[in-house]
Design an enzyme around this catalytic site. Structure first.
Site, PDB file in Angstrom:
ATOM      1  NE  ARG A  21      -1.278   2.524   2.765  1.00  0.00           N
ATOM      2  CZ  ARG A  21      -0.741   3.662   3.205  1.00  0.00           C
ATOM      3  NH1 ARG A  21      -0.678   4.724   2.419  1.00  0.00           N
ATOM      4  NH2 ARG A  21      -0.252   3.736   4.427  1.00  0.00           N
ATOM      5  CB  CYS A 246       3.393  10.384   1.022  1.00  0.00           C
ATOM      6  SG  CYS A 246       1.757  11.114   1.210  1.00  0.00           S
TER       7      CYS A 246
HETATM    8  N1  COA Z   1     -14.022   4.863  -2.896  1.00  0.00           N
HETATM    9  C1  COA Z   1     -14.409   5.175  -4.145  1.00  0.00           C
HETATM   10  N2  COA Z   1     -14.967   6.337  -4.484  1.00  0.00           N
HETATM   11  C2  COA Z   1     -15.153   7.244  -3.509  1.00  0.00           C
HETATM   12  C3  COA Z   1     -14.786   6.995  -2.178  1.00  0.00           C
HETATM   13  C4  COA Z   1     -14.188   5.747  -1.882  1.00  0.00           C
HETATM   14  N3  COA Z   1     -13.789   5.428  -0.638  1.00  0.00           N
HETATM   15  N4  COA Z   1     -15.083   8.066  -1.429  1.00  0.00           N
HETATM   16  C5  COA Z   1     -15.636   8.965  -2.252  1.00  0.00           C
HETATM   17  N5  COA Z   1     -15.693   8.473  -3.514  1.00  0.00           N
HETATM   18  C6  COA Z   1     -16.255   9.128  -4.703  1.00  0.00           C
HETATM   19  C7  COA Z   1     -17.681   9.505  -4.454  1.00  0.00           C
HETATM   20  O1  COA Z   1     -18.529   8.435  -4.731  1.00  0.00           O
HETATM   21  C8  COA Z   1     -17.847  10.671  -5.394  1.00  0.00           C
HETATM   22  O2  COA Z   1     -18.023  10.167  -6.691  1.00  0.00           O
HETATM   23  P1  COA Z   1     -18.963  10.916  -7.767  1.00  0.00           P
HETATM   24  O3  COA Z   1     -18.335  12.258  -7.980  1.00  0.00           O
HETATM   25  O4  COA Z   1     -18.879  10.018  -8.937  1.00  0.00           O
HETATM   26  O5  COA Z   1     -20.295  10.987  -7.100  1.00  0.00           O
HETATM   27  C9  COA Z   1     -16.487  11.350  -5.337  1.00  0.00           C
HETATM   28  O6  COA Z   1     -15.559  10.345  -4.914  1.00  0.00           O
HETATM   29  C10 COA Z   1     -16.427  12.522  -4.378  1.00  0.00           C
HETATM   30  O7  COA Z   1     -16.859  12.120  -3.095  1.00  0.00           O
HETATM   31  P2  COA Z   1     -16.546  12.967  -1.774  1.00  0.00           P
HETATM   32  O8  COA Z   1     -17.212  12.308  -0.653  1.00  0.00           O
HETATM   33  O9  COA Z   1     -16.842  14.422  -2.061  1.00  0.00           O
HETATM   34  O10 COA Z   1     -14.995  12.751  -1.565  1.00  0.00           O
HETATM   35  P3  COA Z   1     -13.791  13.782  -1.734  1.00  0.00           P
HETATM   36  O11 COA Z   1     -13.609  14.167  -3.139  1.00  0.00           O
HETATM   37  O12 COA Z   1     -13.927  14.860  -0.721  1.00  0.00           O
HETATM   38  O13 COA Z   1     -12.554  12.839  -1.349  1.00  0.00           O
HETATM   39  C11 COA Z   1     -11.583  11.074  -0.048  1.00  0.00           C
HETATM   40  C12 COA Z   1     -12.371  12.370  -0.034  1.00  0.00           C
HETATM   41  C13 COA Z   1     -11.155  10.782   1.378  1.00  0.00           C
HETATM   42  C14 COA Z   1     -12.476   9.968  -0.578  1.00  0.00           C
HETATM   43  C15 COA Z   1     -10.373  11.221  -1.006  1.00  0.00           C
HETATM   44  O14 COA Z   1      -9.674  12.390  -0.686  1.00  0.00           O
HETATM   45  C16 COA Z   1      -9.428  10.057  -0.926  1.00  0.00           C
HETATM   46  O15 COA Z   1      -9.751   8.959  -1.367  1.00  0.00           O
HETATM   47  N6  COA Z   1      -8.239  10.250  -0.352  1.00  0.00           N
HETATM   48  C17 COA Z   1      -7.304   9.150  -0.133  1.00  0.00           C
HETATM   49  C18 COA Z   1      -5.902   9.625  -0.237  1.00  0.00           C
HETATM   50  C19 COA Z   1      -4.947   8.518   0.155  1.00  0.00           C
HETATM   51  O16 COA Z   1      -5.222   7.331   0.064  1.00  0.00           O
HETATM   52  N7  COA Z   1      -3.758   8.936   0.564  1.00  0.00           N
HETATM   53  C20 COA Z   1      -2.723   8.041   0.905  1.00  0.00           C
HETATM   54  C21 COA Z   1      -2.832   7.474   2.273  1.00  0.00           C
HETATM   55  S1  COA Z   1      -1.922   8.419   3.476  1.00  0.00           S
HETATM   56 ZN    ZN Z   2       3.687   6.336   5.314  1.00  0.00          ZN
END
Ligand code: COA
Ligand code: ZN
Length: 311
Positions: A21, A246
């Site tokens: 991951r 990251c």
């Molecule tokens: N899996 C798949 N799709 C997701 C999701 C998930 N867990 N969470 C949100 N989405 C989709 C929604 O369904 C929505 O889709 P649509 O536009 O087609 O309706 C879209 O993403 C926006 O949803 P929203 O709730 O507004 O999320 P966001 O854009 O504010 O994003 C996170 C928030 C947390 C989901 C996103 O920032 C993210 O996945 N971050 C992870 C970063 C990461 O893994 N970093 C490394 C680890 S340290």
């Molecule tokens: Zn880390």
């Protein structure tokens, strides 16, 4: 008596493998699912008890891990190994549940700017979101981990006060998260900071629930592990070969390498139950897939020995 008294260090340490991951999410190329599956299966045969396998996050946030469902369906899940998956919200939990995941991790940060860029939430919004996720996951008998990123420094805000780390970690503990991993996301921490952070956290929660997640960006990761061991921390995150970084922390390098961590711990007489040579085999496989050498110093030393022509 010397300050580094080996007799007071833990006898056994739990190593949590981050390679599939934290490692692969930062590769510029996308590793094919079949190679991820092989890598995870190789890691499953090493004795590691926890393997962070993939993330159920927004696909365009981390394009490297959009195959989470495919990977979880195909890996050979061994009894006794926890396959941990990131799930930052209810959508992530639903996807994880549908994939048969039994252990999830929620993740936030000790600095606002990083939380915003990484998960598009303020710290308080993330805690509010996680409280529902954690409650549901725990009610279904899942094991839950919580991450506090940027605990030793933030790429956008710089210094991060220890109080911020304690506040976020305590909120996760109160929510019922089983284990809390304190992350040096950009590898800026030094051993004195580790003593301060670990000490402040232990005033709020049992040390058995605390993990440390060091990145080796500036070469301080193993020194930080020793400082944490002196503070009785018994759980460490690492990545095979030192893969990783990251996407939201430019220039950050991988976690402390699993091989380097194992070499040091075993040399100190601390048991892990993990077979170093088998981890090396998994790293060698991934190095072949990536077409480059991996960062781990111990890996390189072992490979050099393997190539040495006997006199
Ligand atoms: N899996 C798949 N799709 C997701 C999701 C998930 N867990 N969470 C949100 N989405 C989709 C929604 O369904 C929505 O889709 P649509 O536009 O087609 O309706 C879209 O993403 C926006 O949803 P929203 O709730 O507004 O999320 P966001 O854009 O504010 O994003 C996170 C928030 C947390 C989901 C996103 O920032 C993210 O996945 N971050 C992870 C970063 C990461 O893994 N970093 C490394 C680890 S340290
Ligand atoms: Zn880390």
């Amino acid at each position: 008596m010397s300050a580094l008294s080996l007799s007071t260090l833990p006898e056994r340490v739990k190593v949590c493998e981050m390679g599939p991951r934290d490692g692969l999410q930062n590769e510029p190329g996308i590793v094919p699912a079949a190679d991820k599956i092989r890598f995870i299966d190789m890691l499953s045969a090493t004795g590691l008890g926890v393997i962070e396998t993939t993330s159920f996050v927004r696909p365009n946030a981390i394009p490297q891990l959009t195959d989470a469902e495919e990977v979880m369906a195909a890996i050979d899940r061994r009894p006794g190994v926890t396959y941990l998956c990131l799930a930052p919200n209810m959508r992530g939990l639903d996807r994880a549940r549908a994939a048969g995941v039994r252990a999830i991790a929620v993740f936030t940060a000790a600095s606002e700017a990083f939380a915003k860029r990484n998960i598009n939430m303020t710290i308080d919004e993330s805690l509010a979101t996680f409280s529902g996720v954690v409650k549901t996951a725990r009610a279904e008998g899942m094991w839950v981990r919580g991450y506090v990123s940027t605990a030793f420094g933030c790429p956008y805000e710089g210094r991060v006060p220890v109080e911020n780390v304690v506040r976020v970690a305590s909120a996760l503990a109160e929510m019922g998260v089983d284990e809390i991993s304190i992350g040096d996301t950009i590898g800026v921490g030094t051993p004195n900071q580790v003593v301060d952070v670990a000490g402040a956290l232990q005033a709020q929660m049992p040390v058995e629930r605390l993990a440390m997640h060091f990145h080796d960006t500036r070469g301080t990761a193993l020194a930080n592990v020793v400082a944490a061991l002196q503070m009785n921390v018994e759980i460490f995150d690492s990545s095979a070969g030192g893969l990783g970084g990251c996407p939201f922390a430019p220039g950050a390098t991988g976690n402390v390498a699993t091989e380097d961590l194992l070499y040091m711990l075993h040399g100190m007489g601390i048991a892990t139950g993990v077979d170093l040579e088998r981890v090396r085999d998994a790293s060698r496989f991934m190095a072949g897939v990536l077409g480059r050498e991996v960062a781990s110093r111990t890996y390189r030393a072992l490979e050099a020995d393997a190539c040495r022509v006997p006199a």
